[in-house]
Design a protein around this motif. Structure first.
Motif, PDB file in Angstrom:
ATOM      1  N   ASN A 215       1.513 -14.082   1.901  1.00  0.00           N
ATOM      2  CA  ASN A 215       0.353 -14.881   1.565  1.00  0.00           C
ATOM      3  C   ASN A 215      -0.284 -14.361   0.274  1.00  0.00           C
ATOM      4  N   PRO A 216      -1.364 -14.843  -0.291  1.00  0.00           N
ATOM      5  CA  PRO A 216      -2.198 -15.959   0.181  1.00  0.00           C
ATOM      6  C   PRO A 216      -1.655 -17.302  -0.308  1.00  0.00           C
ATOM      7  N   ALA A 217      -2.448 -18.054  -1.094  1.00  0.00           N
ATOM      8  CA  ALA A 217      -2.022 -19.366  -1.572  1.00  0.00           C
ATOM      9  C   ALA A 217      -0.908 -19.238  -2.604  1.00  0.00           C
ATOM     10  N   LYS A 218      -0.174 -20.319  -2.798  1.00  0.00           N
ATOM     11  CA  LYS A 218       0.922 -20.342  -3.760  1.00  0.00           C
ATOM     12  C   LYS A 218       0.422 -19.984  -5.163  1.00  0.00           C
ATOM     13  N   ASP A 219       1.121 -19.048  -5.808  1.00  0.00           N
ATOM     14  CA  ASP A 219       0.863 -18.629  -7.187  1.00  0.00           C
ATOM     15  C   ASP A 219      -0.523 -18.033  -7.410  1.00  0.00           C
ATOM     16  N   GLU A 220      -1.199 -17.616  -6.352  1.00  0.00           N
ATOM     17  CA  GLU A 220      -2.508 -16.979  -6.500  1.00  0.00           C
ATOM     18  C   GLU A 220      -2.317 -15.501  -6.814  1.00  0.00           C
ATOM     19  N   CYS A 221      -2.793 -15.081  -7.972  1.00  0.00           N
ATOM     20  CA  CYS A 221      -2.677 -13.675  -8.358  1.00  0.00           C
ATOM     21  C   CYS A 221      -3.625 -12.849  -7.499  1.00  0.00           C
ATOM     22  N   HIS A 222      -3.125 -11.780  -6.922  1.00  0.00           N
ATOM     23  CA  HIS A 222      -3.962 -10.930  -6.078  1.00  0.00           C
ATOM     24  C   HIS A 222      -3.458  -9.502  -6.115  1.00  0.00           C
ATOM     25  N   GLU A 223      -4.372  -8.598  -5.909  1.00  0.00           N
ATOM     26  CA  GLU A 223      -4.029  -7.175  -5.873  1.00  0.00           C
ATOM     27  C   GLU A 223      -4.006  -6.711  -4.427  1.00  0.00           C
ATOM     28  N   HIS A 224      -3.045  -5.877  -4.113  1.00  0.00           N
ATOM     29  CA  HIS A 224      -2.987  -5.282  -2.786  1.00  0.00           C
ATOM     30  C   HIS A 224      -3.908  -4.061  -2.782  1.00  0.00           C
ATOM     31  N   ARG A 225      -5.141  -4.277  -2.352  1.00  0.00           N
ATOM     32  CA  ARG A 225      -6.136  -3.204  -2.365  1.00  0.00           C
ATOM     33  C   ARG A 225      -5.715  -2.069  -1.441  1.00  0.00           C
ATOM     34  N   GLY A 226      -5.887  -0.877  -1.946  1.00  0.00           N
ATOM     35  CA  GLY A 226      -5.448   0.287  -1.190  1.00  0.00           C
ATOM     36  C   GLY A 226      -3.937   0.401  -1.109  1.00  0.00           C
ATOM     37  N   GLY A 227      -3.240  -0.409  -1.915  1.00  0.00           N
ATOM     38  CA  GLY A 227      -1.784  -0.371  -1.923  1.00  0.00           C
ATOM     39  C   GLY A 227      -1.150  -1.071  -0.745  1.00  0.00           C
ATOM     40  N   GLU A 228      -1.946  -1.870   0.009  1.00  0.00           N
ATOM     41  CA  GLU A 228      -1.420  -2.525   1.195  1.00  0.00           C
ATOM     42  C   GLU A 228      -1.484  -4.046   1.092  1.00  0.00           C
ATOM     43  N   GLY A 229      -0.418  -4.713   1.550  1.00  0.00           N
ATOM     44  CA  GLY A 229      -0.428  -6.155   1.711  1.00  0.00           C
ATOM     45  C   GLY A 229      -0.600  -6.480   3.186  1.00  0.00           C
ATOM     46  N   HIS A 230      -1.068  -7.684   3.471  1.00  0.00           N
ATOM     47  CA  HIS A 230      -1.334  -8.078   4.861  1.00  0.00           C
ATOM     48  C   HIS A 230      -0.675  -9.418   5.168  1.00  0.00           C
ATOM     49  N   PRO A 231       0.647  -9.445   5.298  1.00  0.00           N
ATOM     50  CA  PRO A 231       1.328 -10.712   5.614  1.00  0.00           C
ATOM     51  C   PRO A 231       0.987 -11.206   7.011  1.00  0.00           C
ATOM     52  N   ASP A 232       1.052 -12.519   7.169  1.00  0.00           N
ATOM     53  CA  ASP A 232       0.807 -13.144   8.461  1.00  0.00           C
ATOM     54  C   ASP A 232       2.080 -13.110   9.305  1.00  0.00           C
TER      55      ASP A 232
END
Length: 200
Positions: free
Chosen positions: A138-155
């Motif tokens: 996730n999140p939305a398609k082509d939405e630039c985002h940073e994995h804060r704390g070096g962690e991603g949170h996939p659904d």
């Protein structure tokens, strides 16, 4: 030399694990390499992953899509874009970027592929195991985002529940669903595959 992304599944409710500086429980072993796709995939893997991942956490903000089971965590620092958004019926990839605005792709980092995995937990003293569930980036398609704390949170999605709560283009309900391997941009990823109910 191509760098590899070191993935580490973390879960806040796992017992008997090491703790990080913030006191959170951390699974000490690396996540299965299926989460890091190879650049080329000439043939689909023939064997399903044998690893059992910790049960998804439902304390995160819920996703209003049928079959949502919660979120898991992966250690993947940096900035990323998702190729498809939260669309369980479509195979997608998470692409790394060198900068926080996602203007320059990082070709040295492998994409994160969506994947099918079995999750397990201790349910009041009784071991419980899920069927193959979908790890959906996730999140939305082509939405630039940073994995804060070096962690991603996939659904995480139960594909059978997702399909039974969805309908085809003609608004016909699906009878069942399962998590399957599928190509995304030439790389093996995964998606929910739905089966239509037999015609009356």
């Amino acid at each position: 030399m191509v760098k590899s992304v070191a993935f580490l599944l973390l879960i806040s409710v796992v017992s008997g694990c090491d703790q990080d500086d913030n006191g959170a429980n951390v699974v000490p072993s690396p996540a299965p390499t299926h989460l890091a796709a190879v650049p080329e995939a000439p043939a689909a893997p023939e064997v399903e992953p044998t690893e059992r991942l910790p049960w998804p956490v439902r304390g995160e903000p819920p996703v209003d899509i049928p079959g949502w089971q919660g979120k898991t965590k992966i250690k993947a620092p940096g900035s990323w874009k998702d190729s498809d958004g939260v669309v369980p019926g479509e195979a997608g990839l998470h692409h790394a970027y060198k900068d926080s605005r996602c203007t320059e792709a990082d070709p040295a980092m492998q994409p994160i592929a969506e994947a099918c995995y079995v999750f397990s937990r201790d349910n009041n003293g009784t071991p419980e195991q899920s069927p193959l569930w979908l790890i959906e980036t996730n999140p939305a398609k082509d939405e630039c985002h940073e994995h804060r704390g070096g962690e991603g949170h996939p659904d995480v999605f139960d594909c059978d529940a997702f399909c039974k709560g969805s309908a085809d283009a003609d608004r016909n309900a699906y009878s069942s669903g399962k998590c399957v391997k599928a190509l995304a941009e030439g790389v093996w990823s995964a998606r929910c595959e739905c089966e239509s109910a037999p015609a009356a």
